[in-house]
Enzyme design. Structure first.
Site, PDB file in Angstrom:
ATOM      1  CD  GLN A   1      36.541  34.845  37.810  1.00  0.00           C
ATOM      2  OE1 GLN A   1      37.172  35.788  37.361  1.00  0.00           O
ATOM      3  NE2 GLN A   1      36.513  34.590  39.116  1.00  0.00           N
TER       4      GLN A   1
ATOM      5  CB  SER B   1      32.065  34.230  50.542  1.00  0.00           C
ATOM      6  OG  SER B   1      31.615  33.896  49.247  1.00  0.00           O
TER       7      SER B   1
ATOM      8  N   GLY C   1      35.396  41.848  53.701  1.00  0.00           N
ATOM      9  CA  GLY C   1      36.667  41.305  53.203  1.00  0.00           C
ATOM     10  C   GLY C   1      37.231  42.199  52.099  1.00  0.00           C
ATOM     11  CG  HIS C   2      35.181  42.561  48.291  1.00  0.00           C
ATOM     12  ND1 HIS C   2      33.924  42.056  48.468  1.00  0.00           N
ATOM     13  CD2 HIS C   2      35.764  41.810  47.324  1.00  0.00           C
ATOM     14  CE1 HIS C   2      33.736  41.041  47.640  1.00  0.00           C
ATOM     15  NE2 HIS C   2      34.838  40.857  46.947  1.00  0.00           N
TER      16      HIS C   2
ATOM     17  CE  LYS D   1      35.774  32.627  50.727  1.00  0.00           C
ATOM     18  NZ  LYS D   1      35.683  33.167  49.381  1.00  0.00           N
ATOM     19  CG  ASP D   2      39.089  33.612  46.490  1.00  0.00           C
ATOM     20  OD1 ASP D   2      38.345  32.644  46.306  1.00  0.00           O
ATOM     21  OD2 ASP D   2      38.665  34.739  46.784  1.00  0.00           O
TER      22      ASP D   2
ATOM     23  CG  MET E   1      34.462  38.812  40.263  1.00  0.00           C
ATOM     24  SD  MET E   1      34.029  37.300  39.393  1.00  0.00           S
ATOM     25  CE  MET E   1      33.475  36.287  40.743  1.00  0.00           C
ATOM     26  N   GLY E   2      32.509  42.587  42.691  1.00  0.00           N
ATOM     27  CA  GLY E   2      31.413  43.352  43.280  1.00  0.00           C
ATOM     28  C   GLY E   2      30.690  42.618  44.387  1.00  0.00           C
TER      29      GLY E   2
ATOM     30  CD  GLN F   1      41.299  34.971  42.668  1.00  0.00           C
ATOM     31  OE1 GLN F   1      40.422  34.594  41.912  1.00  0.00           O
ATOM     32  NE2 GLN F   1      41.100  35.956  43.532  1.00  0.00           N
TER      33      GLN F   1
HETATM   34  O1  PAF Z   1      38.492  37.061  43.455  1.00  0.00           O
HETATM   35  C1  PAF Z   1      37.731  37.595  42.614  1.00  0.00           C
HETATM   36  O2  PAF Z   1      36.797  38.307  42.967  1.00  0.00           O
HETATM   37  C2  PAF Z   1      37.950  37.341  41.130  1.00  0.00           C
HETATM   38  O3  PAF Z   1      38.396  36.053  40.897  1.00  0.00           O
HETATM   39  C3  PAF Z   1      38.896  38.381  40.476  1.00  0.00           C
HETATM   40  C4  PAF Z   1      40.289  38.311  41.063  1.00  0.00           C
HETATM   41  C5  PAF Z   1      38.325  39.769  40.655  1.00  0.00           C
HETATM   42  C6  PAF Z   1      39.002  38.086  38.980  1.00  0.00           C
HETATM   43  O4  PAF Z   1      37.770  38.131  38.346  1.00  0.00           O
END
Ligand code: PAF
Length: 283
Positions: A61, A185, A36-37, A149-150, A30-31, A153
């Site tokens: 979401q 985060s 982490g990303h 971390k998630d 989500m940018g 998910q």
């Molecule tokens: O973890 C996230 O950033 C979001 O939940 C994802 C997986 C990109 C879905 O919108």
């Protein structure tokens, strides 16, 4: 790195990549990218021939009272970061491109989606699964990378991909932590500076539980959780939303620990919601 906005443009790029025999790694985000990303992008670049990243703040979401409109965004900075980390294709769709008028098809993983985060954020995982399923259909990656971390998910997306026969390998990557242990985060930027040192409360609570379990042999979950809560409560201004010890396969509650468990929780600090988790019991 090429940046595209349309599904048709992604499809054309993916088609060329596949014709060249390239294996595609995908990092949905989500940018407002952080280390982490970028660690997920690094894994993809190492393991695949081409890396695709998406940036899409997914409205479905977020609950009505949540932070969709004020979620941090900086696609120019994100683009620079991704270019410097060898991303091949960046997909930044608009909301209209993903959810056309009259959109009414949703994907839901029953059971797992109602627990933990789902009990506090009803409908959250329905939104996550819907967009991730759509992105998988658009990008058709060989591998997709998600952070631990998630954790909930990641577990839900694995189940969705398996049960819907989506031909993608889901890779879970370690949590990236700041020097004091706070999990990276995008929402960390909203923690007021004077409160930042208290944001480690959850990390400290999880660490306390792991230490008591792995180094002191305490296996009774109720006792461990009591100690974990006590640690979190030592930090002023921190509200503990939940702290649980679960089986990492199905997120079911564990009472007496005799194997690997996932300890996870959520806190609020100055209106900012933070989640974190740790594996324990595998020593
Ligand atoms: O973890 C996230 O950033 C979001 O939940 C994802 C997986 C990109 C879905 O919108």
């Amino acid at each position: 790195m090429k940046t595209v906005k349309l599904v048709s443009e992604v499809r054309a790029e993916i088609c060329s990549m596949k014709k060249r025999g390239q294996r595609i790694g995908f990092v949905p985000t989500m940018g407002y990218l952080h280390e982490g990303h970028l660690s997920l992008v690094k894994r993809s670049v190492e393991e695949c021939d081409a890396t695709v990243v998406s940036i899409f703040v997914n409205p479905t979401q977020f609950g009505p009272a949540e932070d969709y409109s004020r979620y941090p965004r900086d696609s120019a900075r994100d683009g620079e970061l991704l270019r410097s980390r060898d991303t091949d294709l960046l997909f930044i769709p608009t909301v209209e491109e993903i959810y056309g008028e009259g959109f009414s098809t949703f994907v839901e993983v029953g059971g797992l989606s109602e627990k933990l985060e789902g009990s506090i954020r009803p409908g959250h995982f329905r939104g996550v699964c819907t967009v991730v399923c759509k992105l998988f259909n658009i990008v058709s990656p060989d591998k997709a990378y998600f952070g631990w971390k998630d954790a909930q998910q990641l577990i839900i997306i694995r189940k969705m991909s398996e049960e819907l026969n989506i031909p993608v390998e889901i890779e879970g990557c370690p949590i990236f932590r700041e020097a004091d242990g706070l999990a990276a985060s995008s929402r960390n930027v909203y923690i007021p500076r004077e409160k930042r040192r208290y944001a480690v409360a959850l990390y400290m609570g999880l660490s306390r539980i792991r230490d008591l379990l792995d180094n002191h042999g305490i296996r009774d979950a109720a006792r461990l959780l009591k100690e974990g809560r006590k640690t979190v409560e030592e930090y002023p201004g921190v509200e503990l939303q939940y702290l649980e010890i679960v089986d990492p396969d199905d997120l079911s509650t564990v009472k007496t620990i005799d194997g690997k468990v996932l300890v996870l929780g959520a806190i609020r600090i100055s209106g900012v919601r933070l989640i974190d988790n740790m594996f324990a019991g595998d020593k």
